[in-house]
Scaffold this motif. Structure first.
Motif, PDB file in Angstrom:
ATOM      1  N   GLU A  67     -17.949   0.706   9.385  1.00 40.20           N
ATOM      2  CA  GLU A  67     -18.232  -0.271  10.443  1.00 40.20           C
ATOM      3  C   GLU A  67     -19.223  -1.350  10.015  1.00 40.20           C
ATOM      4  OE1 GLU A  67     -19.241   1.866  14.039  1.00 40.20           O
ATOM      5  OE2 GLU A  67     -17.287   2.854  13.787  1.00 40.20           O
ATOM      6  N   THR A  68     -20.264  -0.941   9.325  1.00 44.16           N
ATOM      7  CA  THR A  68     -21.293  -1.934   8.988  1.00 44.16           C
ATOM      8  C   THR A  68     -21.143  -2.475   7.567  1.00 44.16           C
ATOM      9  OG1 THR A  68     -22.738  -0.144   8.305  1.00 44.16           O
ATOM     10  CG2 THR A  68     -23.039  -0.966  10.544  1.00 44.16           C
ATOM     11  N   ASP A  69     -20.401  -1.782   6.720  1.00 48.29           N
ATOM     12  CA  ASP A  69     -20.432  -2.136   5.294  1.00 48.29           C
ATOM     13  C   ASP A  69     -19.211  -2.893   4.785  1.00 48.29           C
ATOM     14  OD1 ASP A  69     -22.808  -0.767   5.237  1.00 48.29           O
ATOM     15  OD2 ASP A  69     -21.956   1.065   4.403  1.00 48.29           O
ATOM     16  N   GLU A  70     -18.129  -2.913   5.581  1.00 48.59           N
ATOM     17  CA  GLU A  70     -16.873  -3.348   4.963  1.00 48.59           C
ATOM     18  C   GLU A  70     -16.486  -4.793   5.186  1.00 48.59           C
ATOM     19  OE1 GLU A  70     -13.810  -0.424   5.665  1.00 48.59           O
ATOM     20  OE2 GLU A  70     -14.838   0.978   4.308  1.00 48.59           O
ATOM     21  N   LYS A  71     -17.155  -5.490   6.140  1.00 49.56           N
ATOM     22  CA  LYS A  71     -16.700  -6.842   6.480  1.00 49.56           C
ATOM     23  C   LYS A  71     -16.703  -7.758   5.243  1.00 49.56           C
ATOM     24  CE  LYS A  71     -17.529 -10.507   9.893  1.00 49.56           C
ATOM     25  NZ  LYS A  71     -18.006 -11.590   9.037  1.00 49.56           N
ATOM     26  N   GLN A  72     -17.878  -7.873   4.614  1.00 42.00           N
ATOM     27  CA  GLN A  72     -17.986  -8.793   3.467  1.00 42.00           C
ATOM     28  C   GLN A  72     -17.123  -8.317   2.295  1.00 42.00           C
ATOM     29  OE1 GLN A  72     -21.907  -9.293   1.691  1.00 42.00           O
ATOM     30  NE2 GLN A  72     -21.451 -11.424   1.192  1.00 42.00           N
ATOM     31  N   LEU A  73     -17.056  -7.000   2.130  1.00 37.36           N
ATOM     32  CA  LEU A  73     -16.255  -6.460   1.028  1.00 37.36           C
ATOM     33  C   LEU A  73     -14.781  -6.817   1.209  1.00 37.36           C
ATOM     34  CD1 LEU A  73     -15.960  -4.693  -1.510  1.00 37.36           C
ATOM     35  CD2 LEU A  73     -15.754  -2.716  -0.003  1.00 37.36           C
ATOM     36  N   LEU A  74     -14.280  -6.626   2.430  1.00 36.77           N
ATOM     37  CA  LEU A  74     -12.863  -6.932   2.676  1.00 36.77           C
ATOM     38  C   LEU A  74     -12.587  -8.430   2.545  1.00 36.77           C
ATOM     39  CD1 LEU A  74     -12.023  -4.476   5.604  1.00 36.77           C
ATOM     40  CD2 LEU A  74     -11.341  -4.323   3.197  1.00 36.77           C
ATOM     41  N   GLU A  75     -13.502  -9.234   3.070  1.00 39.01           N
ATOM     42  CA  GLU A  75     -13.321 -10.689   2.932  1.00 39.01           C
ATOM     43  C   GLU A  75     -13.250 -11.065   1.449  1.00 39.01           C
ATOM     44  OE1 GLU A  75     -15.821 -11.923   6.952  1.00 39.01           O
ATOM     45  OE2 GLU A  75     -16.644 -12.430   4.981  1.00 39.01           O
ATOM     46  N   THR A  76     -14.122 -10.466   0.670  1.00 35.57           N
ATOM     47  CA  THR A  76     -14.174 -10.759  -0.770  1.00 35.57           C
ATOM     48  C   THR A  76     -12.871 -10.344  -1.441  1.00 35.57           C
ATOM     49  OG1 THR A  76     -16.531 -10.306  -0.704  1.00 35.57           O
ATOM     50  CG2 THR A  76     -15.530 -10.337  -2.868  1.00 35.57           C
ATOM     51  N   ILE A  77     -12.427  -9.141  -1.109  1.00 36.72           N
ATOM     52  CA  ILE A  77     -11.185  -8.660  -1.740  1.00 36.72           C
ATOM     53  C   ILE A  77     -10.013  -9.555  -1.338  1.00 36.72           C
ATOM     54  CG2 ILE A  77      -9.528  -6.740  -1.769  1.00 36.72           C
ATOM     55  CD1 ILE A  77     -11.956  -4.848  -1.675  1.00 36.72           C
ATOM     56  N   ARG A  78      -9.971  -9.914  -0.045  1.00 36.86           N
ATOM     57  CA  ARG A  78      -8.817 -10.697   0.439  1.00 36.86           C
ATOM     58  C   ARG A  78      -8.811 -12.119  -0.110  1.00 36.86           C
ATOM     59  NH1 ARG A  78      -9.166  -7.894   6.317  1.00 36.86           N
ATOM     60  NH2 ARG A  78      -8.090  -5.998   5.678  1.00 36.86           N
ATOM     61  N   LYS A  79      -9.993 -12.605  -0.446  1.00 40.80           N
ATOM     62  CA  LYS A  79     -10.083 -13.976  -0.983  1.00 40.80           C
ATOM     63  C   LYS A  79      -9.408 -14.064  -2.363  1.00 40.80           C
ATOM     64  CE  LYS A  79     -14.078 -16.156  -1.707  1.00 40.80           C
ATOM     65  NZ  LYS A  79     -15.490 -16.217  -1.421  1.00 40.80           N
ATOM     66  N   GLY A  80      -9.432 -12.955  -3.074  1.00 40.60           N
ATOM     67  CA  GLY A  80      -8.732 -12.930  -4.368  1.00 40.60           C
ATOM     68  C   GLY A  80      -9.487 -13.565  -5.515  1.00 40.60           C
ATOM     69  N   ALA A  81     -10.699 -14.050  -5.294  1.00 39.65           N
ATOM     70  CA  ALA A  81     -11.502 -14.594  -6.407  1.00 39.65           C
ATOM     71  C   ALA A  81     -12.524 -13.515  -6.754  1.00 39.65           C
ATOM     72  CB  ALA A  81     -12.182 -15.877  -5.959  1.00 39.65           C
ATOM     73  N   TRP A  82     -12.193 -12.699  -7.725  1.00 36.68           N
ATOM     74  CA  TRP A  82     -12.959 -11.477  -7.948  1.00 36.68           C
ATOM     75  C   TRP A  82     -13.968 -11.573  -9.088  1.00 36.68           C
ATOM     76  CZ3 TRP A  82      -8.089  -7.793  -7.590  1.00 36.68           C
ATOM     77  CH2 TRP A  82      -7.688  -7.753  -6.261  1.00 36.68           C
ATOM     78  N   SER A  83     -13.798 -12.532  -9.970  1.00 35.38           N
ATOM     79  CA  SER A  83     -14.773 -12.685 -11.057  1.00 35.38           C
ATOM     80  C   SER A  83     -16.082 -13.236 -10.496  1.00 35.38           C
ATOM     81  CB  SER A  83     -14.251 -13.644 -12.117  1.00 35.38           C
ATOM     82  OG  SER A  83     -13.272 -13.010 -12.890  1.00 35.38           O
ATOM     83  N   ARG A  84     -17.124 -13.159 -11.282  1.00 36.08           N
ATOM     84  CA  ARG A  84     -18.454 -13.602 -10.866  1.00 36.08           C
ATOM     85  C   ARG A  84     -18.424 -14.926 -10.101  1.00 36.08           C
ATOM     86  NH1 ARG A  84     -24.293 -13.542 -12.633  1.00 36.08           N
ATOM     87  NH2 ARG A  84     -24.825 -15.294 -11.319  1.00 36.08           N
ATOM     88  N   GLY A  85     -19.087 -14.971  -8.939  1.00 36.19           N
ATOM     89  CA  GLY A  85     -19.144 -16.185  -8.126  1.00 36.19           C
ATOM     90  C   GLY A  85     -20.287 -16.090  -7.127  1.00 36.19           C
ATOM     91  N   ALA A  86     -20.061 -16.641  -5.919  1.00 34.20           N
ATOM     92  CA  ALA A  86     -21.149 -16.776  -4.935  1.00 34.20           C
ATOM     93  C   ALA A  86     -21.726 -15.437  -4.467  1.00 34.20           C
ATOM     94  CB  ALA A  86     -20.643 -17.560  -3.731  1.00 34.20           C
ATOM     95  N   ILE A  87     -20.889 -14.396  -4.403  1.00 35.69           N
ATOM     96  CA  ILE A  87     -21.393 -13.102  -3.888  1.00 35.69           C
ATOM     97  C   ILE A  87     -22.326 -12.461  -4.928  1.00 35.69           C
ATOM     98  CG2 ILE A  87     -20.759 -10.888  -2.825  1.00 35.69           C
ATOM     99  CD1 ILE A  87     -19.451 -13.095  -1.314  1.00 35.69           C
TER     100      ILE A  87
END
Ligand SMILES: Cc1ncc(COP(=O)(O)O)c(C=O)c1O
Length: 462
Positions: A67-87
């Protein structure tokens, strides 16, 4: 010991175990697991067939709350830009802020945080680096990866840390650096070590891989030396699975570390910018965006968990300190907070009818308290000799400069031998996330083993 005794008596009462008694106890909220097997006696050690002090489990690790941990993780995964970046950058900024340094660099693991720091501080072939023998192998492996020679300074058994009094005798004209390790998450004596380093013009790289948010005089460990290195491996107090970080206030050094971790491209070069004008020899040590998203979720709970571990460790220490033969860790006077990656104590078999430590550990585990003996003696393991026999080492060090027999003789650490081979006992950090009554269980189990040491020791004879 009063509470402990009361609890012991209460369990003695429970073991008599009529159904009516059980029902009464359940209504007053005692753990149902106390009734695990009421044909067994709680007063008998579990290893001799008695009922264990504890049958319920311990807090799981790592902790993850969808509930508290997955929002940003899922957004990141769905964005598809997984190499080093803003996160990753956000994680680095937040880690630097948490530790109190100007900058932090995320890398693939703590081992490579150490290697990168040493290389960018110009440690290499021909140099000696002073390390404690009481550490995870990665500290020493990092020194070997640079081509330098690890030199062992013995431990202070009371604190489990490198003994500052043993450092100066190990300094030679070739010594270039000290790696104090805040082992088990307890701070090493940084003020003393920095004084020695200053006097002898040595570089200091802190191995804080187990010491997230630990403090000396309210200043975080990892910020005393020229660089501080952290690990975010799965068991660590901030767990990402794999990951590490370098922190420092020296921005020029941090620029070089960044460059090294990204193929030698200048600091700030975007990850996809191929051929951006490589300036340094480098390699690739970048973490991914989804690792950083996990790190950001974990970081939110690190401070609260650290407080809980400190409270429980202090409480547990107060409960076991008077049991003969149990000597809990000591913190240096200036320590304002530890991380307690582990809860260590020393076991003196003389007070347990000469029962060897391995039998104590088996008996404690049987009582439902997971425990281990911790590290083996690193300073006389074959990997050292084998490293010195490699082609690179043979070319860098003529035989009279690195004689293996001399090396072994000069690197004996008797205090560490005793700690590793006879005395150290560890409880894991996640156990310290439990309740005060969980700590009572640990203390009661140790007390029980102390009471029955004779019988346990002689169990194979009966
Ligand atoms: C004291 C110490 N140094 C270095 C490391 C290396 O960290 P990592 O496993 O992330 O490479 C560890 C972790 O296991 C450690 O405990």
């Amino acid at each position: 010991m009063e509470t402990l005794k009361n609890k012991y008596l209460r369990r003695e009462f429970l073991k008599q175990g009529s159904v009516a008694t059980a029902a009464t106890c359940l209504t007053i909220g005692l753990a149902p697991t106390l009734f695990a097997d009421n044909t067994k006696s709680i007063s008998q050690p579990a290893i001799l067939g008695g009922q264990p002090v504890r049958t319920k489990g311990w807090p799981a690790w790592p902790i993850w709350n969808p509930e508290t941990d997955e929002k940003q993780l899922l957004e990141t995964i769905r964005k598809g830009a997984w190499s080093r970046g803003a996160i990753v950058t956000e994680f680095e900024e937040k880690w630097a802020e948490a530790v109190g340094t100007k900058r932090s660099l995320a890398v693939v693991n703590g081992t490579n945080a150490l290697i990168t720091s040493l290389i960018q501080l110009n440690i290499g072939g021909g140099d000696e680096v002073i390390v404690p023998p009481y550490t995870f192998i990665a500290t020493v492996a990092a020194v070997l990866a640079t081509g330098a020679i690890p030199v062992f300074a013995d431990v202070d058994p009371e604190t489990f840390q490198i003994n500052p009094d043993k450092i100066e005798a190990k300094i030679t004209p070739r010594t270039r650096a000290i790696i104090p390790v805040h082992i088990l998450g307890l701070p090493a004596n940084m003020p003393r070590i920095m004084e020695i380093a200053k006097k002898h013009h040595l570089v200091v790289v802190e191995d804080a891989c187990q010491a997230h948010l630990a403090e000396i005089n309210h200043r975080k460990v990892g910020t005393f030396g020229h660089a501080g290195c952290f690990s975010f491996q799965n068991s660590k107090n901030l767990a990402i699975g794999e990951g590490g970080a370098i922190v420092s206030n020296d921005l020029e050094f941090m620029d070089r570390c960044y460059s090294y971790h990204n193929y030698g491209n200048p600091y700030g070069t975007l990850v996809g910018a191929v051929g951006a004008g490589t300036i340094l020899p480098g390699t690739k040590l970048r973490i991914t965006e989804y690792q950083a998203a996990i790190g950001l979720a974990q970081l939110k709970r690190l401070d609260g968990q650290t407080t809980t571990r400190n409270i429980n460790a202090g409480y547990l220490k107060s409960k076991i300190i008077n049991i003969p033969g149990i000597i809990p860790y000591k913190l240096y006077d200036n320590v304002t907070r530890a991380s307690f990656h582990l809860f260590p104590f020393r076991y003196k078999k003389e007070e347990f009818k000469d029962m060897p430590r391995k039998d104590f550990l088996s008996a404690l585990s049987a009582e439902g308290i997971p425990c281990t003996n911790g590290y083996p003696t690193l300073n006389n393991m074959p990997f050292l000799e084998n490293a010195f026999r490699t082609k690179n080492y043979k070319k860098m060090y003529p035989e009279k400069m690195l004689d293996i027999n001399n090396y072994n003789e000069n690197n004996q650490c008797p205090a560490n031998d005793r700690l590793c081979n006879e005395e150290a006992v560890w409880l894991s950090q996640s156990m310290l996330l439990g309740s005060g009554s969980d700590m009572d269980d640990i203390a009661m189990a140790i007390e029980k083993i102390h009471t029955h040491a004779d019988k346990i020791k002689n169990r194979s004879k009966n």
